[in-house]
Scaffold this motif. Structure first.
Motif, PDB file in Angstrom:
ATOM      1  N   ASN A 194       0.878  -1.298   0.115  1.00  0.00           N
ATOM      2  CA  ASN A 194      -0.118  -0.050  -0.018  1.00  0.00           C
ATOM      3  C   ASN A 194       0.893   1.374  -0.057  1.00  0.00           C
ATOM      4  O   ASN A 194       0.661   2.237  -0.653  1.00  0.00           O
ATOM      5  CB  ASN A 194      -0.846  -0.032   1.056  1.00  0.00           C
ATOM      6  CG  ASN A 194      -2.235  -0.873   1.183  1.00  0.00           C
ATOM      7  OD1 ASN A 194      -2.026  -2.052   1.313  1.00  0.00           O
ATOM      8  ND2 ASN A 194      -3.325  -0.684   0.331  1.00  0.00           N
ATOM      9  N   ARG A 198       0.786   4.247  -3.034  1.00  0.00           N
ATOM     10  CA  ARG A 198       0.696   5.612  -2.691  1.00  0.00           C
ATOM     11  C   ARG A 198       1.847   6.471  -2.940  1.00  0.00           C
ATOM     12  O   ARG A 198       1.517   7.460  -3.725  1.00  0.00           O
ATOM     13  CB  ARG A 198       0.160   5.658  -1.200  1.00  0.00           C
ATOM     14  CG  ARG A 198       0.317   7.286  -0.779  1.00  0.00           C
ATOM     15  CD  ARG A 198       0.011   7.081   0.760  1.00  0.00           C
ATOM     16  NE  ARG A 198      -1.201   6.900   1.105  1.00  0.00           N
ATOM     17  CZ  ARG A 198      -2.393   7.646   1.144  1.00  0.00           C
ATOM     18  NH1 ARG A 198      -2.082   9.182   0.867  1.00  0.00           N
ATOM     19  NH2 ARG A 198      -3.645   7.420   1.522  1.00  0.00           N
ATOM     20  N   VAL A 226      -3.441  -3.385  -6.321  1.00  0.00           N
ATOM     21  CA  VAL A 226      -3.133  -2.659  -4.912  1.00  0.00           C
ATOM     22  C   VAL A 226      -3.072  -0.972  -5.265  1.00  0.00           C
ATOM     23  O   VAL A 226      -3.782  -0.356  -4.876  1.00  0.00           O
ATOM     24  CB  VAL A 226      -1.853  -2.927  -4.165  1.00  0.00           C
ATOM     25  CG1 VAL A 226      -0.546  -2.698  -5.193  1.00  0.00           C
ATOM     26  CG2 VAL A 226      -1.900  -2.281  -2.741  1.00  0.00           C
ATOM     27  N   THR A 230      -5.774   1.526  -3.939  1.00  0.00           N
ATOM     28  CA  THR A 230      -5.288   2.617  -3.092  1.00  0.00           C
ATOM     29  C   THR A 230      -5.871   3.952  -3.797  1.00  0.00           C
ATOM     30  O   THR A 230      -6.208   4.887  -2.929  1.00  0.00           O
ATOM     31  CB  THR A 230      -3.581   2.687  -3.221  1.00  0.00           C
ATOM     32  OG1 THR A 230      -3.313   1.544  -2.474  1.00  0.00           O
ATOM     33  CG2 THR A 230      -3.364   3.764  -2.229  1.00  0.00           C
TER      34      THR A 230
END
Length: 396
Positions: A194, A198, A226, A230
């Motif tokens: 994560n 990001r 992912v 996100t």
């Protein structure tokens, strides 16, 4: 999904965030804004990484990049390709390094015995290049993919994070142990999935102003699920907003501001420049269909071996194939192609201004390449060709 900007303003934001409208303070500042600068070995003109920085730093000189590396403000690793990255982003390189160390393949199957020997030699002797390792001259060395075992081992150790590039010596990597290169204060904790997603999202939006999920995971393996999750979380939390243009859904930061007006100047951009490297995005946003033809057989090239995209204000108006004849000090504009309908004929102020800005850009680029003169060989635009041809041997 209502857009706060017009299509033209989104282009302005993209060019602004790409650092073309206001000179960067330093090499580290420029690379931090762009998130990476791609490294390329082609040298028919000054290499790509230097050209990218030349367009973003006043009076840039290649030795400034080497100094930033020596000062440990940046480091070398893999982005979507070989690149210089901000040293403060080091921990995010561990996402890829950990996977390779755990068995993920980059280019070659690891040869563990050679890897151990190579690392032991560097541990004992200090920084070394691939050429510092002996190899069997009878081995098959017929091509780039036939790297000698020591060079493959060095690259494996580099990709899995046990070695870093200390510097370049005539473009050869000089490797040393990571613990002897990485500054002690730099965070070396590997990110979670994560956190890495990001990081990609925030870096991309900071560098471009906005982006689609496909653009954010461009040439990245095993990160799409992912990253999409996100993005959704950040959107629902109000960290990101969305707009749709030409059927593409883009994300941006709600507090993003336009602060730099478009400059009515000409940029000769590198084929690996961050603004143009994603060809589909370039076509979607700017309507410019571009391909570097280095890898195209000579007989099939339309524009030339190394054509630079030409950006005028916020429009791509053409491309020019370039070559630096270093022995004679002449920059050859081998083929200048103007896009249909972008530059009007001679006899109006817009045309005159374009010619003036194009000459400035060519003069500056020639000097950057160590050339005292430049010469236009041919162009598809007779009026532009006429204006530039009389300066074929003019002093820069």
């Amino acid at each position: 999904m209502t857009s706060p900007y017009s299509a033209k303003e989104w282009l302005q934001l993209n060019i602004q965030q790409q650092g073309l409208l206001k000179p960067a303070k330093s090499v580290a500042h420029a690379i931090g804004q762009l998130s990476y600068v791609q490294i390329d070995s082609i040298n028919v003109v000054e290499r790509a990484h230097h050209h990218v920085l030349f367009n973003r730093l006043a009076e840039y000189q290649p030795m400034q990049l080497q100094q930033a590396l020596a000062d440990k403000e940046i480091f070398e690793y893999w982005s979507h390709a070989a690149a210089y990255l901000p040293i403060n982003d080091y921990r995010f390189s561990l996402f890829n390094k950990t996977r390779i160390k755990q068995g993920g393949k980059h280019w070659f199957e690891p040869e563990h015995k050679v890897i151990r020997e190579v690392k032991a030699k560097i541990t004992a002797e200090g920084p070394l290049k691939a050429s510092d390792f002996s190899h069997d001259s009878k081995a098959n060395n017929s091509g780039w993919w036939d790297w000698k075992p020591a060079k493959r081992a060095l690259e494996q150790l580099f990709m899995q994070g046990e070695l870093m590039v200390l510097q370049r010596d005539k473009f050869q990597k000089v490797y040393d142990l990571t613990e002897r290169v990485l500054p002690a204060h730099i965070n070396s904790q590997a990110p979670t999935d994560n956190e890495f997603a990001r990081y990609l999202i925030e870096r991309y939006i900071n560098a471009h102003g906005f982006g689609s999920q496909q653009q954010m995971h461009y040439l990245r393996k095993n990160i799409k699920p992912v990253l999409v999750r996100t993005l959704s979380e950040m959107y629902l939390a109000g960290e990101l907003a969305q707009f749709t243009q030409a059927g593409v859904n883009y994300f941006y930061k709600p507090d993003q501001q336009l602060f730099s007006p478009i400059l009515k100047r000409v940029w000769l951009l590198n084929p690996f420049d961050n603004l143009v490297i994603q060809r589909q995005r370039l076509k979607q946003l700017f309507g410019f269909d571009y391909q570097i033809e280095v890898y195209v057989p000579a007989a099939k090239r339309q524009y030339g071996y190394y054509s630079l995209p030409i950006l005028w204000g916020d429009k791509f108006v053409g491309r020019v194939d370039v070559k630096a004849e270093r022995k004679t000090g002449i920059l050859l504009l081998q083929n200048l192609v103007i896009e249909d309908g972008t530059i009007t004929s001679k006899g109006n102020s817009e045309f005159d201004e374009f010619i003036h800005q194009l000459k400035l850009a060519v003069n500056q680029y020639a000097a950057f390449n160590g050339c005292q003169r430049w010469q236009l060989v041919k162009s598809n635009h007779s009026a532009v060709e006429a204006e530039l041809s009389f300066q074929a041997n003019g002093i820069v």
